[in-house]
Every structure is written in C-alpha cells, then in structure tokens.
Design an enzyme around this catalytic site. Structure first.
Site, PDB file in Angstrom:
ATOM      1  N   GLY A  22       0.824  -1.213   0.000  1.00  0.00           N
ATOM      2  CA  GLY A  22       0.000   0.000   0.000  1.00  0.00           C
ATOM      3  C   GLY A  22       0.854   1.257   0.000  1.00  0.00           C
ATOM      4  O   GLY A  22       2.042   1.210  -0.337  1.00  0.00           O
ATOM      5  N   LEU A  24       0.453   3.607  -2.086  1.00  0.00           N
ATOM      6  CA  LEU A  24       0.808   3.502  -3.508  1.00  0.00           C
ATOM      7  C   LEU A  24       1.320   4.829  -4.070  1.00  0.00           C
ATOM      8  O   LEU A  24       0.769   5.889  -3.786  1.00  0.00           O
ATOM      9  CB  LEU A  24      -0.420   3.031  -4.309  1.00  0.00           C
ATOM     10  CG  LEU A  24      -1.031   1.703  -3.855  1.00  0.00           C
ATOM     11  CD1 LEU A  24      -2.263   1.366  -4.692  1.00  0.00           C
ATOM     12  CD2 LEU A  24      -0.020   0.560  -3.904  1.00  0.00           C
ATOM     13  N   HIS A  25       2.389   4.746  -4.844  1.00  0.00           N
ATOM     14  CA  HIS A  25       2.957   5.929  -5.498  1.00  0.00           C
ATOM     15  C   HIS A  25       3.168   5.609  -6.975  1.00  0.00           C
ATOM     16  O   HIS A  25       2.807   4.507  -7.432  1.00  0.00           O
ATOM     17  CB  HIS A  25       4.255   6.360  -4.808  1.00  0.00           C
ATOM     18  CG  HIS A  25       5.240   5.237  -4.621  1.00  0.00           C
ATOM     19  ND1 HIS A  25       5.807   4.560  -5.676  1.00  0.00           N
ATOM     20  CD2 HIS A  25       5.749   4.651  -3.503  1.00  0.00           C
ATOM     21  CE1 HIS A  25       6.631   3.635  -5.228  1.00  0.00           C
ATOM     22  NE2 HIS A  25       6.607   3.651  -3.901  1.00  0.00           N
ATOM     23  N   HIS A  28       4.461   2.164  -7.960  1.00  0.00           N
ATOM     24  CA  HIS A  28       3.439   1.100  -7.997  1.00  0.00           C
ATOM     25  C   HIS A  28       2.551   1.245  -9.232  1.00  0.00           C
ATOM     26  O   HIS A  28       2.185   0.257  -9.868  1.00  0.00           O
ATOM     27  CB  HIS A  28       2.549   1.174  -6.751  1.00  0.00           C
ATOM     28  CG  HIS A  28       3.254   0.975  -5.453  1.00  0.00           C
ATOM     29  ND1 HIS A  28       3.386   1.977  -4.511  1.00  0.00           N
ATOM     30  CD2 HIS A  28       3.865  -0.118  -4.935  1.00  0.00           C
ATOM     31  CE1 HIS A  28       4.040   1.502  -3.457  1.00  0.00           C
ATOM     32  NE2 HIS A  28       4.349   0.245  -3.686  1.00  0.00           N
ATOM     33  N   GLY A 138       9.260  -3.965  -8.589  1.00  0.00           N
ATOM     34  CA  GLY A 138      10.121  -2.830  -8.907  1.00  0.00           C
ATOM     35  C   GLY A 138      11.581  -3.180  -8.664  1.00  0.00           C
ATOM     36  O   GLY A 138      11.914  -3.948  -7.759  1.00  0.00           O
ATOM     37  N   ASP A 141      13.938  -2.478  -5.185  1.00  0.00           N
ATOM     38  CA  ASP A 141      14.236  -3.550  -4.242  1.00  0.00           C
ATOM     39  C   ASP A 141      14.925  -4.659  -5.032  1.00  0.00           C
ATOM     40  O   ASP A 141      14.360  -5.724  -5.259  1.00  0.00           O
ATOM     41  CB  ASP A 141      12.941  -4.049  -3.604  1.00  0.00           C
ATOM     42  CG  ASP A 141      12.195  -2.938  -2.895  1.00  0.00           C
ATOM     43  OD1 ASP A 141      12.354  -2.802  -1.683  1.00  0.00           O
ATOM     44  OD2 ASP A 141      11.470  -2.173  -3.574  1.00  0.00           O
ATOM     45  N   GLN A 144      15.394  -8.040  -3.323  1.00  0.00           N
ATOM     46  CA  GLN A 144      14.078  -8.694  -3.213  1.00  0.00           C
ATOM     47  C   GLN A 144      13.690  -9.347  -4.543  1.00  0.00           C
ATOM     48  O   GLN A 144      13.241 -10.491  -4.590  1.00  0.00           O
ATOM     49  CB  GLN A 144      13.033  -7.657  -2.800  1.00  0.00           C
ATOM     50  CG  GLN A 144      11.595  -8.137  -2.932  1.00  0.00           C
ATOM     51  CD  GLN A 144      10.589  -7.168  -2.346  1.00  0.00           C
ATOM     52  OE1 GLN A 144      10.431  -7.098  -1.151  1.00  0.00           O
ATOM     53  NE2 GLN A 144       9.904  -6.411  -3.189  1.00  0.00           N
ATOM     54  N   VAL A 167      11.229   4.005 -10.553  1.00  0.00           N
ATOM     55  CA  VAL A 167      10.645   5.309 -10.879  1.00  0.00           C
ATOM     56  C   VAL A 167      11.204   6.320  -9.875  1.00  0.00           C
ATOM     57  O   VAL A 167      11.266   6.045  -8.677  1.00  0.00           O
ATOM     58  CB  VAL A 167       9.100   5.264 -10.817  1.00  0.00           C
ATOM     59  CG1 VAL A 167       8.510   6.630 -11.117  1.00  0.00           C
ATOM     60  CG2 VAL A 167       8.565   4.228 -11.795  1.00  0.00           C
ATOM     61  N   LEU A 175      11.448   6.603  -5.811  1.00  0.00           N
ATOM     62  CA  LEU A 175      10.171   6.635  -5.101  1.00  0.00           C
ATOM     63  C   LEU A 175      10.086   5.459  -4.129  1.00  0.00           C
ATOM     64  O   LEU A 175      10.463   4.346  -4.459  1.00  0.00           O
ATOM     65  CB  LEU A 175       8.995   6.570  -6.079  1.00  0.00           C
ATOM     66  CG  LEU A 175       8.799   7.758  -7.013  1.00  0.00           C
ATOM     67  CD1 LEU A 175       7.409   7.676  -7.671  1.00  0.00           C
ATOM     68  CD2 LEU A 175       8.909   9.081  -6.271  1.00  0.00           C
TER      69      LEU A 175
HETATM   70  O1  PAF Z   1       8.071  -4.673  -1.881  1.00  0.00           O
HETATM   71  C1  PAF Z   1       7.075  -4.749  -1.133  1.00  0.00           C
HETATM   72  O2  PAF Z   1       6.225  -3.860  -1.058  1.00  0.00           O
HETATM   73  C2  PAF Z   1       6.912  -5.980  -0.256  1.00  0.00           C
HETATM   74  O3  PAF Z   1       8.135  -6.453   0.194  1.00  0.00           O
HETATM   75  C3  PAF Z   1       6.086  -7.098  -0.932  1.00  0.00           C
HETATM   76  C4  PAF Z   1       6.784  -7.617  -2.187  1.00  0.00           C
HETATM   77  C5  PAF Z   1       4.709  -6.592  -1.291  1.00  0.00           C
HETATM   78  C6  PAF Z   1       5.930  -8.297   0.017  1.00  0.00           C
HETATM   79  O4  PAF Z   1       5.239  -7.952   1.174  1.00  0.00           O
END
Ligand code: PAF
Length: 270
Positions: A22, A24-25, A28, A138, A141, A144, A167, A175
């Site tokens: 959430g 959101l920017h 996202h 994105g 990260d 990730q 972005v 962001l």
């Molecule tokens: O990058 C994120 O916002 C979070 O780590 C994710 C991938 C939604 C997992 O909770």
C-alpha cells in the site's frame, strides 16, 4: 480471492499480480499499468506484512492510506484490490516459512535478518492465492527481486516474474512509500544517494571497482545525519561480489537518513 482467481484461471484469463504494502505511489502505478497492458485481469494486493518487519522496525508506523490506495486502484483499472487481514494471511497457528538460502543473508538481509524470509513467505502465499501468470516487482528492491526470482524458479511456481524499472522523482530520489517519513531537509539531502550512484556508473567506465565504490561511499558519508548500512557492487545475475570481468553489475546501497532507511541501486556498464 483464491476462488475468484481460480474462476478467471479456468475461464482462460491471464492474471497479473502487483504485490504491494500500500501507500501507492507512481512506482506502484507503473507496475499496475504494465499488468493492465499484459494481462486480462490485474490484482493488486495491499498487505503490510508483519512477518517481514524485525523488532523495532517501522511496522506500526508504516503508512496505511487505504482510501487513497483504493482510489488509485480504481483510477488505474485494477480489477481486484486484495486486502487480507493479518489473521487471514498469518493466523496464530501459522508455521510454514519459505527461505532462499544465502541470498537472504547478504546486503539488506545482513541488517534485517528476518526480512526476506517474511517477504518470500508472503509472496509465495500471494502467488498461490492469485494463480498469477505474471507478477510485477520494482527494481528499487533489487535484492528482493532476485530472491523472488530464485524462489519462483526453485519452487516451480507458474508465475513469471516481471522486473520493472525504478521510478524516480525529478531530482533523482527513488520513489518509496518510506519517503513520506523524510522531512523537507532530509528529502533534499537524500537526492545525493541517487546522485552518487549516477556518478559511480559514469566512473565505472574508466575506474576500478574499488575506486568507484570508495568515491561513492565518501559522498554518501557527507550526507548530514546519515549512516551507511552497506554499499556493494554485485553481479546483477546472482548478487555475488562483482569482479573486473563480471558482465552485468549493480551498485546497491542502503543508507539511513535520520531515522529513515533508504535503498537504491544502479546498473553499471563499461
Ligand atoms: O516490496 C514490497 O512492497 C513488499 O516487500 C512485498 C513484495 C509486497 C511483500 O510484502
């Protein structure tokens, strides 16, 4: 959500998932737009995932502007906003966790020991719930992204991982929902993170890896009230330390500005 997604799967719809916490920017929104273009159905999950936050981290203060998030979803033609409760996702009796060995322990993982195990567990559940053909992440990260790619491959998920470019604000700041923690002054000095990385990518064309790294570190250290968690030049394919001959290289950093931890990275080519 799983029942609904299964109906779409059976009907032959291609399903896109945009997993988010959430707040959101535009970052996202760029993921949502990509899914809207590629997929018949776009699901945005909004879940501030408690198991990816360590003790003393910002779980409680993480922004939760639900109404605004739903407006953004509506405006961008999201088909389903999936907003499970913590009890739905992780009831008390939850015992199963997914880990990606080694990759989860370096870089951000060295400073946030439970983080990636929490991310990967939540994301695996979201993949199973959504039957997603594609899931959008994105590149801010970066670690990730690499960990989720490895998880999806090793565990044979049907979901294809779609990496999406970072972005940035006009001044270069990547962001992040966490940028809302920054004061105006902190925000102004934080742009030196992306600036240092951009300069590093230029220097990389002619200088050694260690020279590039040291020059960026000395610039990052000059940011008032900052603390560097790490600044590492790694292979873009598997996050192993980069060498002179590594083909695709990423310079990734995590820097505290005041009480806010910011991450950023840049791909570098000779
Ligand atoms: O990058 C994120 O916002 C979070 O780590 C994710 C991938 C939604 C997992 O909770």
């Amino acid at each position: 959500m799983q029942k609904i997604a299964f109906k779409h799967l059976k009907a032959g719809d291609e399903i896109g998932l945009v997993p988010t916490m959430g707040a959101l920017h535009n970052g996202h929104i760029s993921l949502i737009e990509k899914s809207a273009k590629n997929d018949d159905i776009t699901i945005v999950s909004i879940f501030v995932n408690p198991v990816q936050f360590g003790h003393g981290e910002d779980y409680l203060k993480y922004p939760r502007p639900v109404k605004k998030d739903l407006e953004i979803c509506k405006k961008n033609r999201v088909d389903y906003a999936f907003m499970p409760s913590v009890k739905d996702m992780f009831p008390q009796e939850h015992k199963a966790f997914v880990e990606v060995k080694a990759l989860q322990d370096i870089m951000c993982g060295a400073f946030r020991p439970v983080h990636f195990r929490g991310v990967v567990t939540a994301v695996s559940k979201l993949f199973n719930i959504s039957f997603a053909d594609r899931a959008y992440f994105g590149m801010k990260d970066f670690q990730q992204l690499k960990i989720i790619e490895k998880m999806a491959k090793d565990l044979s998920f049907r979901t294809k991982i779609v990496p999406c470019p970072i972005v940035r604000e006009k001044n270069g700041l990547a962001l992040s929902s966490r940028n809302s923690y920054l004061s105006d002054e902190e925000k102004a000095v934080s742009l030196n993170i992306s600036k240092s990385l951009k300069e590093a990518a230029k220097e990389f064309k002619s200088k050694s890896l260690s020279a590039v790294k040291n020059s960026a570190i000395s610039k990052l250290k000059k940011i008032p009230n900052s603390k560097i968690d790490y600044a590492e030049i790694v292979s873009a394919s598997d996050l192993s330390p980069a060498y002179r001959n590594t083909k695709k290289v990423v310079f990734a950093v995590a820097v505290w500005v005041g009480k806010t931890r910011l991450i950023d990275n840049i791909q570098m080519t000779k």
